[in-house]
Design an enzyme around this catalytic site. Structure first.
Site, PDB file in Angstrom:
ATOM      1  CG  LEU A  27      -1.914   1.083   1.435  1.00  0.00           C
ATOM      2  CD1 LEU A  27      -3.063   0.858   0.469  1.00  0.00           C
ATOM      3  CD2 LEU A  27      -2.427   1.103   2.879  1.00  0.00           C
ATOM      4  CG  HIS A  28       2.175   3.037  -3.047  1.00  0.00           C
ATOM      5  ND1 HIS A  28       1.991   1.695  -3.346  1.00  0.00           N
ATOM      6  CD2 HIS A  28       2.103   3.696  -4.218  1.00  0.00           C
ATOM      7  CE1 HIS A  28       1.828   1.561  -4.653  1.00  0.00           C
ATOM      8  NE2 HIS A  28       1.880   2.760  -5.219  1.00  0.00           N
TER       9      HIS A  28
END
Ligand code: ZN
Length: 162
Positions: A121-122
């Site tokens: 995730l980013h």
């Protein structure tokens, strides 16, 4: 590889391809201990801030949990709190250092949503300037980044240290 993955890097005089190293880069790069080489501009407790190597625009930042999670609902309360705080901090630094006129902010969650590295995730922060959507992506499917990434890195790194 599609032509859409091409990025014209004037300072290198080459096209940078979308070829990825093995393993998860968002896990490996903070562990490598060489933040300048990996364009990590700031380290928080649970989240770090890194420049995108394939930026949509100058100053394109990513806020990334150290933990290898792929879904926003897996974030702890403290990670969620720090993510929000670092989003505000990043906006403040970008404004001070690069004077953008707007921002695109958000997650591409899952490959179907266009995430390049869907497993980790980013959150993206893309600074925008009036008129920055030039003809190149439309005509040539090639993006042009005008400033050397090392120059941008030095500015942002100093900005986070203030
Ligand atoms: Zn990872």
């Amino acid at each position: 590889m599609s032509d859409k993955n091409l990025l014209w890097a004037p300072w290198r005089g080459v096209y940078v391809t979308g070829k990825k190293p093995e393993g998860c880069v968002f896990c490996k790069q903070p562990e490598a201990g060489n933040d300048a080489a990996h364009y990590i501009v700031h380290r928080g407790e649970s989240i770090f801030v890194m420049m995108n190597l394939y930026p949509y625009n100058n100053g394109h930042l990513m806020l990334i949990p150290y933990r290898h999670i792929s879904d926003i609902i897996e974030m702890t309360d403290s990670e969620t709190t720090e993510m929000a705080a670092l989003l505000r901090r990043s906006i403040e630094v970008l404004r001070r250092v690069m004077s953008p006129e707007g921002f695109n902010i958000g997650y591409n969650m899952g490959a179907a949503a266009g995430a390049g590295i869907a497993a980790h995730l980013h959150q993206h922060i893309v600074p925008r300037w009036n008129g920055d959507t030039n003809f190149m992506p439309v005509v040539a499917e090639v993006k042009v980044i005008s400033e050397h990434m090392d120059t941008t890195y030095a500015k942002l790194k100093a900005g986070f240290e203030k």
